[in-house]
Design a protein around this motif. Structure first.
Motif, PDB file in Angstrom:
ATOM      1  N   ASP A  88       4.431  26.221 -18.352  1.00 40.41           N
ATOM      2  CA  ASP A  88       4.054  27.628 -19.317  1.00 40.41           C
ATOM      3  C   ASP A  88       4.781  28.676 -18.677  1.00 40.41           C
ATOM      4  OD1 ASP A  88       3.787  25.684 -21.328  1.00 40.41           O
ATOM      5  OD2 ASP A  88       1.541  25.986 -22.055  1.00 40.41           O
ATOM      6  N   LEU A  89       4.960  29.194 -19.472  1.00 42.85           N
ATOM      7  CA  LEU A  89       5.817  30.658 -19.353  1.00 42.85           C
ATOM      8  C   LEU A  89       6.265  31.689 -20.779  1.00 42.85           C
ATOM      9  CD1 LEU A  89       6.458  32.970 -17.089  1.00 42.85           C
ATOM     10  CD2 LEU A  89       9.172  31.859 -17.327  1.00 42.85           C
ATOM     11  N   ALA A  90       5.097  32.691 -20.909  1.00 41.36           N
ATOM     12  CA  ALA A  90       5.226  33.539 -22.269  1.00 41.36           C
ATOM     13  C   ALA A  90       6.698  33.403 -22.118  1.00 41.36           C
ATOM     14  CB  ALA A  90       3.804  34.748 -21.484  1.00 41.36           C
ATOM     15  N   ASP A  91       6.745  34.156 -23.593  1.00 40.53           N
ATOM     16  CA  ASP A  91       8.703  33.903 -23.827  1.00 40.53           C
ATOM     17  C   ASP A  91       9.071  33.802 -22.967  1.00 40.53           C
ATOM     18  OD1 ASP A  91       7.337  36.138 -26.060  1.00 40.53           O
ATOM     19  OD2 ASP A  91       7.483  38.098 -24.329  1.00 40.53           O
ATOM     20  N   LEU A  92       9.463  32.616 -22.980  1.00 41.38           N
ATOM     21  CA  LEU A  92      10.121  31.122 -22.007  1.00 41.38           C
ATOM     22  C   LEU A  92      11.711  31.841 -22.458  1.00 41.38           C
ATOM     23  CD1 LEU A  92      10.261  29.297 -19.871  1.00 41.38           C
ATOM     24  CD2 LEU A  92      10.452  27.192 -21.989  1.00 41.38           C
ATOM     25  N   HIS A 145       4.947  17.640 -40.782  1.00 41.39           N
ATOM     26  CA  HIS A 145       3.838  18.186 -39.963  1.00 41.39           C
ATOM     27  C   HIS A 145       3.911  18.101 -38.572  1.00 41.39           C
ATOM     28  CE1 HIS A 145       0.153  20.493 -40.110  1.00 41.39           C
ATOM     29  NE2 HIS A 145      -0.950  19.746 -39.296  1.00 41.39           N
ATOM     30  N   GLN A 146       3.717  17.604 -38.015  1.00 42.76           N
ATOM     31  CA  GLN A 146       3.551  16.941 -36.236  1.00 42.76           C
ATOM     32  C   GLN A 146       4.655  17.099 -35.359  1.00 42.76           C
ATOM     33  OE1 GLN A 146       3.368  12.444 -36.651  1.00 42.76           O
ATOM     34  NE2 GLN A 146       1.850  12.476 -36.680  1.00 42.76           N
ATOM     35  N   ASP A 147       6.194  17.093 -35.701  1.00 45.19           N
ATOM     36  CA  ASP A 147       6.727  17.866 -35.557  1.00 45.19           C
ATOM     37  C   ASP A 147       6.651  18.881 -35.087  1.00 45.19           C
ATOM     38  OD1 ASP A 147       9.443  17.617 -34.377  1.00 45.19           O
ATOM     39  OD2 ASP A 147      10.032  18.383 -35.989  1.00 45.19           O
ATOM     40  N   SER A 148       5.994  20.160 -36.310  1.00 42.61           N
ATOM     41  CA  SER A 148       6.347  21.154 -36.331  1.00 42.61           C
ATOM     42  C   SER A 148       5.223  21.870 -35.693  1.00 42.61           C
ATOM     43  CB  SER A 148       5.857  21.887 -37.934  1.00 42.61           C
ATOM     44  OG  SER A 148       5.680  22.920 -38.180  1.00 42.61           O
ATOM     45  N   LYS A 149       3.854  20.477 -35.310  1.00 44.67           N
ATOM     46  CA  LYS A 149       2.681  21.371 -34.456  1.00 44.67           C
ATOM     47  C   LYS A 149       3.664  21.381 -33.078  1.00 44.67           C
ATOM     48  CE  LYS A 149      -1.512  20.220 -33.524  1.00 44.67           C
ATOM     49  NZ  LYS A 149      -2.689  18.832 -33.523  1.00 44.67           N
ATOM     50  N   GLY A 150       4.006  20.152 -33.222  1.00 44.98           N
ATOM     51  CA  GLY A 150       4.513  20.002 -31.023  1.00 44.98           C
ATOM     52  C   GLY A 150       5.199  20.618 -30.955  1.00 44.98           C
ATOM     53  N   ARG A 151       6.450  21.713 -32.084  1.00 46.88           N
ATOM     54  CA  ARG A 151       7.358  22.417 -32.054  1.00 46.88           C
ATOM     55  C   ARG A 151       6.231  23.907 -30.816  1.00 46.88           C
ATOM     56  NH1 ARG A 151      11.535  20.723 -29.568  1.00 46.88           N
ATOM     57  NH2 ARG A 151      10.149  18.656 -29.927  1.00 46.88           N
ATOM     58  N   GLU A 152       5.499  24.238 -31.838  1.00 44.76           N
ATOM     59  CA  GLU A 152       4.702  25.114 -32.066  1.00 44.76           C
ATOM     60  C   GLU A 152       4.170  25.047 -30.239  1.00 44.76           C
ATOM     61  OE1 GLU A 152       2.136  25.765 -34.656  1.00 44.76           O
ATOM     62  OE2 GLU A 152       3.808  26.137 -35.523  1.00 44.76           O
ATOM     63  N   GLU A 153       3.395  23.811 -30.139  1.00 38.86           N
ATOM     64  CA  GLU A 153       3.276  23.793 -28.352  1.00 38.86           C
ATOM     65  C   GLU A 153       3.918  23.352 -27.124  1.00 38.86           C
ATOM     66  OE1 GLU A 153       1.071  19.766 -28.716  1.00 38.86           O
ATOM     67  OE2 GLU A 153      -0.763  21.103 -29.878  1.00 38.86           O
ATOM     68  N   ASN A 154       5.213  23.062 -27.652  1.00 36.13           N
ATOM     69  CA  ASN A 154       6.171  23.680 -26.403  1.00 36.13           C
ATOM     70  C   ASN A 154       6.915  24.454 -26.457  1.00 36.13           C
ATOM     71  OD1 ASN A 154       5.167  20.715 -25.691  1.00 36.13           O
ATOM     72  ND2 ASN A 154       6.808  19.233 -26.963  1.00 36.13           N
ATOM     73  N   ALA A 155       6.729  25.849 -27.136  1.00 38.57           N
ATOM     74  CA  ALA A 155       7.237  27.018 -27.573  1.00 38.57           C
ATOM     75  C   ALA A 155       7.730  27.674 -25.786  1.00 38.57           C
ATOM     76  CB  ALA A 155       6.715  27.787 -28.611  1.00 38.57           C
ATOM     77  N   ALA A 211      10.820  22.628 -23.231  1.00 38.97           N
ATOM     78  CA  ALA A 211      10.664  21.138 -23.352  1.00 38.97           C
ATOM     79  C   ALA A 211      10.923  21.531 -25.379  1.00 38.97           C
ATOM     80  CB  ALA A 211       9.098  20.738 -23.529  1.00 38.97           C
ATOM     81  N   VAL A 212      10.683  22.272 -25.805  1.00 44.67           N
ATOM     82  CA  VAL A 212      11.434  22.637 -27.036  1.00 44.67           C
ATOM     83  C   VAL A 212      12.833  22.320 -27.662  1.00 44.67           C
ATOM     84  CG1 VAL A 212      11.776  25.159 -27.152  1.00 44.67           C
ATOM     85  CG2 VAL A 212      10.908  24.698 -29.407  1.00 44.67           C
TER      86      VAL A 212
END
Length: 300
Positions: free
Chosen positions: A70-74, A8-18, A101-102
């Motif tokens: 951060d950049l949209a649609d990186l 769960h923590q890993d999934s949350k981190g992936r979303e934040e760093n997308a 970062a992802v």
């Protein structure tokens, strides 16, 4: 339960760093670098989250910079950003790189028979404090197999003797080729040859159980005891062809006295080693290190 929490923590981190990226820059120092880079990212629609810089000499030195943004649609927009940034880079004679970062760095941990540094890395990885993928553990002994496989990580036993060293390194390179971004020598206790090092320039981190440059080579705690030191320490560094002489990433020390024998120095040293190595690995996987003239600039 622990595994589910970690996932769960890993999934949350992936979303934040997308949509997050990190840029590392080094170039001759001159006015206008920060302004040019910041203006470029602004025009591209990027939001700068953190910016750190350092100069060896404002008049004639080298300039180093780390920017997180951060950049949209990186994933879609990053290639164009990198292509356009070459104009800025050429203007300022930059060496530069951009990391998503992802995109988790893939680690190979090399160990021998001592488990303290390996365990620290495994614990921090399991807790989500090391945002990386441990692709494999490689050892010249089979002792750690059960421990490693209990974490669900592939374990490879490749014995090493003076007669088989070349073949062992060939197998190690075969295992890691295209599958590993960073090799960690977690008390591996084997000298890595230049042939292996050239495949991972500034991508092999070693923990030396001494406060380098003191007590290079084997049995540093015996050397320290014989010298009557009042401080012992550990050093994490990038591996180069010259033994224990690569760019230093992190160090730490602990006070000792004449009452401490060699075994006690080793016991205290193990704690320092595990912490120092884990810090160095964390800084590398977070793109916080720039190597210049056998030194590191660490943005921490």
């Amino acid at each position: 339960m622990t595994q589910n929490v970690y996932q769960h923590q890993d999934s949350k981190g992936r979303e934040e760093n997308a949509n997050r990226a990190r840029m590392l820059i080094s170039c001759p120092d001159r006015p206008g670098i920060v302004a040019a880079v910041s203006q470029f990212l602004y025009e591209k629609g990027a939001n700068i989250l953190q910016s750190d810089q350092y100069t060896t000499d404002p008049a004639s030195g080298m300039f180093f910079m780390r920017i997180a943004f951060d950049l949209a649609d990186l994933e879609q927009n990053l290639p164009a950003l990198q292509e356009d940034f070459t104009r800025i880079a050429d203007r300022f004679e930059m060496r530069w790189s951009v990391y998503r970062a992802v995109r988790r760095k893939r680690l190979a941990i090399f160990v021998s028979r001592e488990d303290h540094c390996l365990l620290e890395l495994l614990w921090q990885w399991q807790a989500g404090d090391l945002d990386a993928e441990i692709s494999m553990v490689v050892s010249n002994h089979d002792d750690m197999r059960g421990l490693v496989e209990s974490f669900g990580i592939p374990f490879h036993h490749i014995p090493v003797t003076p007669e088989t060293k070349a073949e062992a390194e060939r197998r190690q390179l075969e295992l890691t080729a295209g599958k590993v971004d960073l090799v960690i020598l977690a008390r591996y206790m084997q000298i890595i040859t230049p042939k292996f090092i050239e495949h991972f320039t500034n991508r092999i981190i070693n923990i030396h159980h001494s406060f380098l440059p003191a007590f290079v080579g084997g049995k540093p705690y015996h050397q320290a005891y014989d010298r009557g030191v009042k401080l012992i320490g550990a050093t994490a560094h990038y591996v180069t062809a010259e033994l224990d002489a690569g760019p230093i990433i992190e160090q730490d020390v602990q006070r000792v006295s004449h009452r401490n024998n060699v075994d006690e120095l080793k016991r205290m040293g193990r704690h320092i080693e595990r912490i120092v190595l884990a810090r160095a690995v964390k800084w590398h996987i977070e793109d916080r290190l720039v190597v210049y003239q056998n030194k590191t600039v660490a943005f921490i």
